[in-house]
Scaffold this active site. Structure first.
Site, PDB file in Angstrom:
ATOM      1  N   HIS A  37       0.729  -1.592   0.376  1.00  0.00           N
ATOM      2  CA  HIS A  37      -0.217   0.331   0.216  1.00  0.00           C
ATOM      3  C   HIS A  37       1.164   1.119  -0.070  1.00  0.00           C
ATOM      4  O   HIS A  37       0.650   2.369  -0.913  1.00  0.00           O
ATOM      5  CB  HIS A  37      -1.011   0.068   1.526  1.00  0.00           C
ATOM      6  CG  HIS A  37      -1.883  -0.827   1.478  1.00  0.00           C
ATOM      7  ND1 HIS A  37      -2.062  -1.811   2.477  1.00  0.00           N
ATOM      8  CD2 HIS A  37      -2.624  -0.930   0.436  1.00  0.00           C
ATOM      9  CE1 HIS A  37      -3.196  -2.922   1.637  1.00  0.00           C
ATOM     10  NE2 HIS A  37      -3.651  -2.134   1.104  1.00  0.00           N
ATOM     11  N   GLN A  61     -18.408  -5.680  -1.219  1.00  0.00           N
ATOM     12  CA  GLN A  61     -17.075  -7.165  -2.000  1.00  0.00           C
ATOM     13  C   GLN A  61     -17.178  -8.220  -1.349  1.00  0.00           C
ATOM     14  O   GLN A  61     -16.681  -8.795  -2.310  1.00  0.00           O
ATOM     15  CB  GLN A  61     -16.578  -6.055  -1.999  1.00  0.00           C
ATOM     16  CG  GLN A  61     -15.407  -5.941  -1.434  1.00  0.00           C
ATOM     17  CD  GLN A  61     -14.407  -4.826  -1.978  1.00  0.00           C
ATOM     18  OE1 GLN A  61     -14.619  -3.491  -1.848  1.00  0.00           O
ATOM     19  NE2 GLN A  61     -13.323  -5.646  -1.984  1.00  0.00           N
ATOM     20  N   LYS A 149      -1.567  -6.560  -8.264  1.00  0.00           N
ATOM     21  CA  LYS A 149      -2.077  -7.481  -7.566  1.00  0.00           C
ATOM     22  C   LYS A 149      -3.038  -8.472  -8.048  1.00  0.00           C
ATOM     23  O   LYS A 149      -3.505  -9.503  -8.052  1.00  0.00           O
ATOM     24  CB  LYS A 149      -1.471  -7.727  -6.082  1.00  0.00           C
ATOM     25  CG  LYS A 149      -1.667  -9.510  -5.357  1.00  0.00           C
ATOM     26  CD  LYS A 149      -1.818  -9.662  -3.951  1.00  0.00           C
ATOM     27  CE  LYS A 149      -2.794  -8.678  -3.311  1.00  0.00           C
ATOM     28  NZ  LYS A 149      -3.504  -9.444  -3.229  1.00  0.00           N
ATOM     29  N   ASP A 150      -4.364  -7.054  -7.493  1.00  0.00           N
ATOM     30  CA  ASP A 150      -5.584  -7.563  -7.920  1.00  0.00           C
ATOM     31  C   ASP A 150      -5.232  -7.255  -9.342  1.00  0.00           C
ATOM     32  O   ASP A 150      -6.080  -6.587  -9.476  1.00  0.00           O
ATOM     33  CB  ASP A 150      -6.455  -6.735  -6.942  1.00  0.00           C
ATOM     34  CG  ASP A 150      -6.356  -6.890  -5.402  1.00  0.00           C
ATOM     35  OD1 ASP A 150      -6.623  -8.451  -5.483  1.00  0.00           O
ATOM     36  OD2 ASP A 150      -5.938  -6.420  -4.767  1.00  0.00           O
ATOM     37  N   VAL A 176       4.367  -5.586  -5.243  1.00  0.00           N
ATOM     38  CA  VAL A 176       5.341  -5.347  -3.781  1.00  0.00           C
ATOM     39  C   VAL A 176       4.956  -7.027  -2.810  1.00  0.00           C
ATOM     40  O   VAL A 176       4.200  -7.966  -2.279  1.00  0.00           O
ATOM     41  CB  VAL A 176       5.209  -4.398  -2.739  1.00  0.00           C
ATOM     42  CG1 VAL A 176       6.662  -4.223  -1.888  1.00  0.00           C
ATOM     43  CG2 VAL A 176       4.925  -3.613  -3.635  1.00  0.00           C
ATOM     44  N   SER A 186      -3.097  -7.857   2.475  1.00  0.00           N
ATOM     45  CA  SER A 186      -3.181  -7.373   4.436  1.00  0.00           C
ATOM     46  C   SER A 186      -3.577  -9.506   5.716  1.00  0.00           C
ATOM     47  O   SER A 186      -3.772  -9.527   6.156  1.00  0.00           O
ATOM     48  CB  SER A 186      -4.632  -7.150   3.509  1.00  0.00           C
ATOM     49  OG  SER A 186      -4.696  -5.607   3.813  1.00  0.00           O
TER      50      SER A 186
END
Ligand code: PAF
Length: 280
Positions: A37, A61, A149-150, A176, A186
């Site tokens: 982040h 979501q 990543k998403d 990262v 997370s």
């Protein structure tokens, strides 16, 4: 760094910045912040005078209520981390602030949502589009920053911005990784020590698959990836797909001019991890 719990207060503060001619960048997050982040925040800070970080665990979501219940919430630590970054404003609203009434909007992303996460997590991308569009409306940023990543989420958000004709530039930022290669997430903090150790096999396998892509067919490579990861009893591959980078449809041949990406979801005990890698 100022923290705003309401849209009205955030907008009041941003109106002054806008009048002063400042560029506004937004980094939407669900908190439980890590270096991944922070890399988005730093990129945003390098390109804008104002960096807004939103922290909101968006209920719409989550297709699995247990997942929503255990999602890490660490606001005090998040604010601590952001104080040392170039973040100038934090937007940390309540659920009531973002959803004073149920959001019945239905977004349609066609083929883009009929693969991978879209199939395994019904309603997930609709919830993402609902909250991201609300955050854009609240902030009206010049640019917004999302992690690669998403990978599919990034494609969906770009599609939503096109559909709604929003004047916001979407910036995708590289994954990262932890020193051992695990993509930062997370959710990593929810892994048991044993699953954390096993999880390194995901990035390790993706990395090796790039070398193997020079000698194996797409089908054979997909089988090899799943077999290697599933050989660890603590990991179960949910899917591994090699897709083109624009429509995210299953690739038929190496050398697709749009570029190919290998995308994976793996269950590591109670935790679901995703990762991806580019094939040249
Ligand atoms: O990627 C995330 O953390 C979330 O999906 C996002 C974009 C902040 C929307 O809640």
């Amino acid at each position: 760094m100022q923290v705003f719990p309401t849209i009205a207060a955030l907008q009041g503060s941003l109106a002054d910045a806008r009048r002063a001619g400042f560029r506004i960048g937004l980094v939407p997050t669900m908190g439980a912040l890590h270096s991944g982040h922070i890399s988005l925040v730093e990129r945003c800070g390098a390109e804008n005078e104002v960096t807004v970080v939103s922290i909101f665990v968006n209920p719409t979501q989550f297709n699995d209520p247990r997942d929503l219940a255990v999602y890490p919430r660490t606001l005090p630590q998040d604010l601590e981390l952001l104080r040392d970054s170039c973040c100038t404003r934090v937007f940390a609203p309540s659920v009531e602030e973002m959803y004073p009434e149920p959001d019945h909007r239905a977004f349609h992303f066609g083929a883009l949502e009929q693969v991978m996460e879209g199939v395994r997590r019904p309603g997930h991308f609709n919830g993402v589009a609902q909250i991201v569009s609300k955050l854009f409306e609240a902030t009206v940023p010049h640019s917004a920053y999302f992690g690669e990543k998403d990978f599919q989420q990034l494609a969906i958000i770009r599609a939503m911005v096109r559909q709604l004709q929003l004047p916001v530039r979407i910036v995708g930022c590289p994954i990262v990784r932890e020193p051992d290669g695990l993509a930062m997430s997370s959710r990593n903090r929810l892994l048991t020590p044993e699953h954390r150790k096993s999880a390194v096999l995901i990035s390790d396998t993706l990395l090796k698959s790039v070398t193997l892509s020079r000698v194996l067919t797409i089908e054979a490579l997909c089988e090899w990836v799943e077999m290697r990861i599933n050989a660890d009893p603590l990991l179960q591959t949910e899917y591994f797909a090699i897709v083109d980078r624009e429509e995210l449809q299953p690739a038929r041949f190496w050398g697709d001019p749009r570029g190919l990406q290998g995308c994976i979801a793996v269950q590591a005990g109670q935790v679901r991890l995703i990762d991806n890698i580019a094939y040249e």
